[in-house]
Structure formats: C-alpha cells, structure tokens
Motif scaffolding. Structure first.
Motif, PDB file in Angstrom:
ATOM      1  N   SER A 153      -3.009 -29.700 -87.415  1.00 27.88           N
ATOM      2  CA  SER A 153      -3.691 -28.504 -86.927  1.00 27.88           C
ATOM      3  C   SER A 153      -2.727 -27.339 -86.768  1.00 27.88           C
ATOM      4  O   SER A 153      -3.098 -26.191 -86.973  1.00 27.88           O
ATOM      5  CB  SER A 153      -4.388 -28.803 -85.595  1.00 27.88           C
ATOM      6  N   VAL A 201      -9.303 -22.279 -85.239  1.00 23.01           N
ATOM      7  CA  VAL A 201     -10.386 -22.548 -84.286  1.00 23.01           C
ATOM      8  C   VAL A 201     -11.453 -23.402 -84.947  1.00 23.01           C
ATOM      9  O   VAL A 201     -11.961 -24.363 -84.362  1.00 23.01           O
ATOM     10  CB  VAL A 201     -11.024 -21.236 -83.777  1.00 23.01           C
ATOM     11  N   GLY A 242     -10.155 -26.922 -85.435  1.00 26.48           N
ATOM     12  CA  GLY A 242      -9.947 -27.512 -84.114  1.00 26.48           C
ATOM     13  C   GLY A 242     -11.251 -27.874 -83.436  1.00 26.48           C
ATOM     14  O   GLY A 242     -11.456 -29.009 -83.005  1.00 26.48           O
ATOM     15  N   SER A 243     -12.160 -26.916 -83.375  1.00 23.58           N
ATOM     16  CA  SER A 243     -13.393 -27.132 -82.618  1.00 23.58           C
ATOM     17  C   SER A 243     -14.379 -28.011 -83.369  1.00 23.58           C
ATOM     18  O   SER A 243     -14.963 -28.939 -82.807  1.00 23.58           O
ATOM     19  CB  SER A 243     -14.051 -25.790 -82.297  1.00 23.58           C
ATOM     20  N   THR A 284     -14.210 -26.645 -77.730  1.00 21.79           N
ATOM     21  CA  THR A 284     -13.863 -25.230 -77.575  1.00 21.79           C
ATOM     22  C   THR A 284     -12.444 -25.068 -77.052  1.00 21.79           C
ATOM     23  O   THR A 284     -11.642 -24.305 -77.603  1.00 21.79           O
ATOM     24  CB  THR A 284     -14.814 -24.560 -76.563  1.00 21.79           C
ATOM     25  N   GLY A 335      -9.839 -26.165 -79.607  1.00 19.19           N
ATOM     26  CA  GLY A 335      -9.692 -25.153 -80.647  1.00 19.19           C
ATOM     27  C   GLY A 335      -8.934 -23.937 -80.120  1.00 19.19           C
ATOM     28  O   GLY A 335      -8.054 -23.388 -80.788  1.00 19.19           O
ATOM     29  N   GLN A 392      -5.205 -24.698 -79.662  1.00 19.65           N
ATOM     30  CA  GLN A 392      -4.522 -24.725 -80.960  1.00 19.65           C
ATOM     31  C   GLN A 392      -4.317 -23.313 -81.490  1.00 19.65           C
ATOM     32  O   GLN A 392      -3.255 -22.972 -82.019  1.00 19.65           O
ATOM     33  CB  GLN A 392      -5.325 -25.558 -81.962  1.00 19.65           C
ATOM     34  N   GLY A 431     -14.970 -20.807 -80.801  1.00 21.65           N
ATOM     35  CA  GLY A 431     -14.827 -22.230 -80.509  1.00 21.65           C
ATOM     36  C   GLY A 431     -16.112 -22.808 -79.940  1.00 21.65           C
ATOM     37  O   GLY A 431     -16.542 -23.899 -80.330  1.00 21.65           O
TER      38      GLY A 431
END
Lengths: 265, 250
Positions: free
Chosen positions: A25, A65, A68-69, A107, A110, A113, A145
């Motif tokens: 990530s 995002v 990640g999310s 959320t 994300g 990150q 996110g």
C-alpha cells in the motif's frame, strides 16, 4: 460505541500484521509515479505549465485511499470464509453496526495510508500545500475513504466467494481508477465516459484533492473541475447510500447471513 | 414459575423446497444440560441458529433467555453464548487479541474484560499461549479458546454445536471435563448438538431429531426404557428405522 471501536481496532491489527499489505500500500503509488509518471511525462513533454508528476500527485493519493479502503472493506468476504463474521453476527449488536464498523475501519485505514504516503510523496514532487489545502485534502481523503469503504462492504455482501475478487479488481477497481481523473482530466473524456466518471465516487475524491493540492495550476486548467461543495456533497451522498445499502444487505437473511450459515448438503 | 431458558413452539425453517426443521416444540429448563441428538442434516444446527437469532423462522415462535427470537434479537443474543461447529476465531490474531475483540463486540468495560480474560485463559490452560496467533494452536486449544470466547460475557445459555467435531479422543475428553467444570461452577444452561450417542449420554434430557422432526424426547434412561433397549443408538434405530451412524453424511 465499543463494538465499532473493536471492529476498527481489529482492522488495524490485521493490517499491521500483514507486512506485505503494508509494503504494497505504501509502495504502490511510487511504482505508478516512476513508471506511469515517466511515460506520461514524456507524452506531455511539450507542455510546460505543469510537471506531469505533480499533476499525478492528487490522483495517486486518491488511489491510495481507494486501494486502502476498498480492499479493507472487501475483507468482509475473508471474514465470512474464515468464520469471523459469525462471531460478529452472534454478538448483541445490529447488523448495521457491523457494516458501520467495517466501513469505518476501512475509512481510517485508507486515511492513515494516504497520510503516510502524502508525507513521502509530496516532498518528492515538490508540492507544498497550504494549511487550508492540507485540511481540504484530509477532508477529501476521509470522505473518499468513507464512500469507498461503504461501497466495499456493499460489494463484499454481494460477492459469494474470494474467487470473485479478480472480477472486482478488473471491473470495479481499474475502471474506477482510470475514470477518476487521477491520470488525466475528466473533462478530456467523451460525453459518455464523462457521464460514467461522474457516477464514480473516486472522481469526486480526486477532484477535491486537486482543489486541495493543485490550486496554483487551476488557472492553467489542471486544478479541480467541479465546485468544492459539489464534490463534498457527492462523496457524502455516496457514503450515506453505501452505508444504508450495506446495512440492509448484511441485515437481510439472504445476504451475508445465508452464505455465512449455508446448510451443508 | 421461573421462565424456561428455551421455549420453542412449532418452530420451523425451510430453505427453498427443503424443510430443514418441521415444527419443533421444545422446552429447556434453567440450568439444564440438554442434548440434541441426530445425524448430519437432521436439523440440529438449523435449530441452534434459529434459537440464536441468526436465522429467521419460517413458522412458529421461540423465547430464549426470556426474549422472543424474532422481536428481541439483541436481547436474546445478549443472554446466550454460541460455539459454532467451525472456529470463528481470527487465525491471524493472538488468543488474547481474539478475546479482547469479542469483549468489545459484547461491550464489556475494558476493566472487567481484562480480569475476565485472564481468568478464562487460566481456566482453559491457555495462559502461556495467550500471545500466540490462533493459527499456531492445536485443534483442542482452538476449541478451548472458542468456548472461552463463548462464555466471556457470562451468558445464561451456552449453545455448543458439535463441539468435539474434528478433535482427537484426548482433546475430546479434556473438553468434556471443561464443560462439566463450567456447569458445576454456575447454573449455566447448556444446549449441545451431537451425532455421537456417548456425548448425549450425560445430558439431563435428550431430544432426538431426524429429517427435521423431533422423534423422541426424554432423559436418556426414559428413552431407553420406553424403547425397551440398552443404548441411545438403539433408541434412534427404534424411532427412525435406520441407524444413527449410517445416516451420517447423508
């Protein structure tokens, strides 16, 4: 609410324990910066209003995002296969609390990150946001996110098994990325694709990030293309709609419950 | 009159055309050790999931821990613990992290959960393994951790769905010692599902299920006496016309 906190805390524990996920990530946007950035920068070489790598920065943060999310929320599928989802469903909490906890965990993951990547990426491309820009960027990241995390829970509640992940990647993640304005302005797309782009939550997130970070180039046409309030409203709407649908999908017996408790023949 | 721990009236569930549970009438008293005996596919797990509010009944009603399973799902879930057939622990987290996660899901205050988790880990011989990921644990230890997770919030009723499935004989024995210990220490009501007759033998009362129907109900001694046989295995045969073990996996 303690249960939501518990679900969020578990998301972070799991993320930090999976070293590969952490490296991927954080490293992914830099791979894009180097390879896609080098190629596109060459294409845009004749125009010197903006370095393409600078132009890419908001899009790359949006991408962080999104991965990640969305991926964190999609882990609901893994939770179901591993049985952990059942532990959550037998707890004295509502299905909507489970959906909210998963979306919120996604959320925050994300967001964390994106903040880490922003701290590394922005100095590299010599982007120094104003305080207002940084705050707006944070709002953009959190709202994106939430919208993408909710979407991820909806997808996870509709997907039967882990094998369908590949399909999600090909037909959701990549189109979303390319139609987000992360790599080129949405305004340059044809009317049909532009319409599709505006059904894409990430497009509003990236647009908001451009407002936050590329204000200095707005005059040259590289800033945000939509009004800030519209971006915020659209992202909030996606988040609320996603959470509502996710809660009802998790709540109905035919959703996660049936697949989590399917009768073995 | 004290309310029964479990009171099911005409409870049933269909999955499409499949009638998983027909119409079950069942009353389980407070503190009772109750067994649901039957082959795979008899409707045992469906019954447990209906009583635990994880499935919505197709017909009938049930009150569990004093609350209606359809109208008061949260209150029912607050009063019960459920140990699933397959582990529900997060294999990537440690034993202690799993219990902490469960404590938060059940909204236990941090202070209470910390001391309770310590006590349970000691009771289930998991103290030395508390910081090991669950995936590193043996099947028996995982099961012990599952049960610790199931009683962390001190439920009134504990459902054990095929708790010994996949365990070796030694792990199975130590599991039964633990369950005996639990029942001796509290007035915990235990509803056990099993397809092993020897596991139903120590139950106060046993309900025999076959093809989604209740075919016999009583104490093990009553059941044997009524059927004029010596074992629960034969009780099952006498009521259904087919042996319990052969129907396995059908």
């Amino acid at each position: 609410m303690r249960a939501v906190y518990g679900i969020v805390a578990r998301e972070f524990l799991r993320f930090l324990r999976q070293r590969g996920r952490v490296v991927a990530s954080i490293g992914r946007p830099f791979v894009w910066l180097v390879f896609a950035g080098a190629g596109f920068a060459g294409v845009f070489a004749g125009r010197n209003e903006i370095d393409y790598r600078v132009y890419m920065a908001p899009g790359l943060l949006g991408m962080v995002v999104m991965f990640g999310s969305l991926l964190a929320a999609l882990s609901t599928v893994t939770d179901r296969e591993a049985g952990v989802l059942r532990m959550m469903l037998v707890a004295p909490i509502r299905r909507s609390t489970v959906a909210l906890g998963k979306a919120l965990g996604a959320t925050l993951l994300g967001t964390a990150q994106a903040v880490v990547v922003a701290g590394l990426l922005l100095p590299i491309v010599h982007l120094r946001p104003t305080l207002a820009g940084a705050l707006l960027g944070l709002v953009a990241v959190v709202l994106s996110g939430l919208a993408l995390g909710a979407l991820g829970v909806v997808l996870a509640a509709s997907i039967r098994s882990i094998e369908n992940f590949a399909g999600v990647m090909n037909f959701v993640v990549f189109p979303m990325l390319f139609l987000s304005g992360a790599l080129y302005p949405v305004g340059h797309l044809g009317p049909v694709l532009r319409a599709v782009a505006y059904a894409n939550p990430l497009a509003y997130g990236v647009d908001l990030l451009k407002h936050a970070l590329l204000g200095a180039w707005a005059g040259a046409g590289y800033g945000g293309e939509l009004p800030v309030p519209l971006d915020c409203a659209a992202l909030s709407l996606f988040a609320i709609a996603g959470l509502t649908i996710a809660a009802s999908l998790l709540g109905r017996e035919g959703g996660v419950t049936r697949t989590a408790f399917r009768q073995r023949p | 009159m004290t309310a029964a721990a479990i009171d099911a009236r005409g409870l049933g569930k269909d999955f499409g055309a499949l009638r998983a549970l027909d119409r079950l009438d069942l009353e389980v008293g407070d503190g009772e050790f109750f067994g649901l005996l039957g082959p795979n596919g008899a409707g045992k797990t469906t019954t447990v999931h209906l009583l635990a509010t994880l499935l919505a009944p197709s017909r009938g009603t049930a009150r569990v821990a004093g609350h209606d399973v359809v109208e008061e799902g949260l209150a029912v879930r607050r009063g019960i613990g459920l140990v699933f057939q397959d582990t529900t622990l997060d294999r990537d987290l440690t034993v202690a992290e799993n219990l902490r996660f469960a404590a938060r899901l059940w909204s236990l205050p941090e202070r209470v959960s910390r001391s309770r988790i310590d006590a349970l880990l000691r009771q289930f011989d998991l103290l030395e393994r508390r910081d090991d990921p669950v995936r590193a644990l043996s099947g028996g230890m995982r099961r012990a951790a599952d049960i610790a997770r199931g009683i962390l919030h001190e439920p009134r009723i504990l459902f054990l769905d095929e708790p010994t499935a996949g365990l070796d004989p030694r792990a199975r024995r130590s599991l039964w010692d633990r369950i005996r210990g639990l029942r001796a220490a509290s007035r915990l009501t235990v509803l056990l599902t099993t397809h092993y007759v020897e596991e139903a033998e120590p139950c106060d009362r046993v309900a025999v299920l076959d093809h989604g129907r209740l075919v016999a109900l009583g104490t093990p001694a009553e059941l044997k006496q009524a059927a004029g046989v010596d074992s629960l295995e034969e009780v099952f045969l006498a009521h259904t016309g087919h042996p319990l073990t052969e129907a396995d996996g059908a």
